[in-house]
Scaffold this active site. Sequence first.
Site, PDB file in Angstrom:
ATOM      1  N   SER A 429       0.775  -1.284   0.130  1.00  0.00           N
ATOM      2  CA  SER A 429       0.007  -0.085   0.030  1.00  0.00           C
ATOM      3  C   SER A 429       0.888   1.199   0.094  1.00  0.00           C
ATOM      4  CB  SER A 429      -0.719   0.082   1.140  1.00  0.00           C
ATOM      5  OG  SER A 429      -0.153   0.119   2.403  1.00  0.00           O
ATOM      6  N   HIS A 450      -2.373  -3.548  -5.360  1.00  0.00           N
ATOM      7  CA  HIS A 450      -2.744  -3.203  -4.052  1.00  0.00           C
ATOM      8  C   HIS A 450      -4.120  -3.265  -3.852  1.00  0.00           C
ATOM      9  CE1 HIS A 450      -3.761   0.796  -1.562  1.00  0.00           C
ATOM     10  NE2 HIS A 450      -3.612  -0.412  -0.811  1.00  0.00           N
ATOM     11  N   GLU A 462      -5.478  -1.406  -7.114  1.00  0.00           N
ATOM     12  CA  GLU A 462      -4.841  -0.728  -7.936  1.00  0.00           C
ATOM     13  C   GLU A 462      -3.613  -1.517  -8.484  1.00  0.00           C
ATOM     14  OE1 GLU A 462      -4.434   3.785  -5.662  1.00  0.00           O
ATOM     15  OE2 GLU A 462      -3.491   2.236  -4.845  1.00  0.00           O
ATOM     16  N   ASN A 500      -4.406   6.458  -2.019  1.00  0.00           N
ATOM     17  CA  ASN A 500      -3.637   6.992  -0.799  1.00  0.00           C
ATOM     18  C   ASN A 500      -2.859   8.334  -0.839  1.00  0.00           C
ATOM     19  OD1 ASN A 500      -4.922   4.860   0.533  1.00  0.00           O
ATOM     20  ND2 ASN A 500      -2.994   3.672   0.378  1.00  0.00           N
TER      21      ASN A 500
END
Length: 741
Positions: A429, A450, A462, A500
């Site tokens: 991540s 991810h 992702e 993120n």
Amino acid sequence: MFQGENIKVLPLTGGFVELRFDRRDESINKLDRRTMAEFREATACIAAEPLVRGVLVTSAKDVFIVGADIKEFGELFAMPERELASYTLASNRAFCAFEDLGIPTVVAINGFALGGGLEMALSGALRVMASSAKVGLPEVNLGLIPGFGGTVRLSRVAGLKTAADWIAGGKPASASSALEAGVAHEVCEPALLREAALVLLRRAACGEVDWRAEQQRKRNAVSIQESALADALAAIEDRAIQADRRHLPAALMAVNLLRDALALKREAALQLESEVFARVAKTQAAGSLVQAFLNEQHLKKQYRSLGQKSRKLEQAAVLGAGAMGGGIAYTSALSGIPVLLKDIRKEALDAGIREAERLLARQVKAGRLKAESAQTTLAAISPQLDFAGFREVDLVVEAVVESVEVKKRVLSEIESELRDNTVIASNTSSLLIDDIATGLSRPENFVGMHFFNPVPAMALVEIVRGVHTSEEAIATVVNYAVAMGKSPVVVKDCPGFLVNRILTQYVRAFLLLLEEGADFLQIDRAMEAFGWPMGPASLQDVIGMDVSSHVVDVISAGYSSRMPQMPHNALRLMVSLGRHGQKCGLGFYAYERDAGGKLAKSVAPDTHALLSKLQRTGDRTFSDSEIVERMMLPLIVEAAVALEEGVVASAAELDTALLLGIGFPSSLGGPLNYADWLGMAEVVRQCDWYAGLGEAYIPTQAMRGMARDGARYYPRVSKAEIRSAMKASQPHRVKDSSITR
């Protein structure tokens, strides 16, 4: 008798005709403008033939009709509201003309009949469904209501409660449910559908079935006592009110419309439906949800293209049986791809299998999975402590501890156990893929994957492209994610990747507000009222303060100018005090289990006092609108920067990722769609107002150019395009007056 591009009217024996939906060069039927124009002409042709005794309506596709062509909505919804209402009402008259044919009509529903598909079927006198077929009015999921008479006809055919439940809920109903509701008159096995429908048509034509009464009740007003009306709508209206508070007004507008239209005759009720449809179509929620749907279709088209480049996927493997690894293995097996689950600890493997058993038991209990299928799924997960069988796997997902050195060591070890063409994906991540890839002998096979937690529930994955990652490796991992029922988005390798990274700016805006004396409770209330499923303080408690603080620090370090250090922020303070959020019972809020075992949230009495230690000047009053602007602007700017840097290929992919990954308000459609709704000139104006807060609020030069030129991420439809589309919708037909008696 009639032949258009999408509809044919064919003679049958006995004086009957078949109106067949058969969209040219497509696998499904839609009610686009051309099809609607052909439907009007086909109905007129049938009405003009005095020898026709009845009509059988069929589909030549595996589905009946899936609804309107949503790609046309942009052009339609660009019309002024009054013009859109008039257009919708005019379209409705095609169904009225079919409904008013002086002969029986039987609709054979062989597959999905959704939205306009069910509305077309409801205009027929009688309906026969295949047992495998489903019907429904899902328009509320696009922020809309039915516009082809669904609110009028369904409430008269199935009753007010069923109509409100189907329309406000937006879920499809099975054939058995449709039969119980009176929407279907008969249900049969798919192979028997045509003959069953023809038998019913002959019976109706001979007077054995009162088809005229079936049609007449759809034209009449319905008399119902106010108390009965309230009882029928109570629970549904409560849910609709909750959706309205989240800026999703369609369900409540539909419930109110059903109530108001029930006492009206068909023509007046359809007029009212058209007006409400036009009104809801002009809402922000409808525009956002329609665009989000089109974005999803854009992604699916990409998946199909990439699927052609993918390596064959018959066997997968997962390294690490923790929460993420176990979730990946379970989801893989559930999708039909067997998986080897390796860990260095037997206890971890046992825990992973127990979790899979728990999840499968829940599926069985909910009726979504049969017990034997659950056993087959569990058997498809092979827990092991060694690398036996890894030579046969097509893809390995590494899900070990989030450490570059640990991942590099594990991947270096595993690479020698695999075939030369096996793809390796790292579930990380926050770590750069290219950093992890150093030392691999075949970096072209390496890619980031991810997953979001919890894996079985979160749709987004992702797919991270490294410098050396091959297109074939990307395609293979995308194909794997799609097979697992996920929505993958391909992103460039950078700190935080896409979601993120953008979320970090949102969290930092929250931390800055706290430093300036804002009340965390007001911030949560303001953002929840704006449409977020939870406020930022609650979100940190759910994620875990320790996890969030680490991720924010790591990602911020990668963008030091836009995300400078915040050494004394609320996350670090909470971590230093061991207040990690829900998992320990205390964060910004306090948490306790109630008698039923459910986690109950309350305001922790000392949080305000703790946060006051961080405040530069004590408490300060903020308006809700200022809080919203300060929270949303850095998110929009970072999204724009990411798109400009090529982290993601399109606005459609970026907005989809944010909607799926962090619960971005669906009524806004994603940060770039929201920027379009505000107008880039307004976004830039707000940014300039808050520019003193730092680079996070500074718009890019491209954004300023868009503001100057009136440009958008999703271009508007011009009036010329609308006129051109309307002209192109005129039917091209061939008439043939032969009727076989």
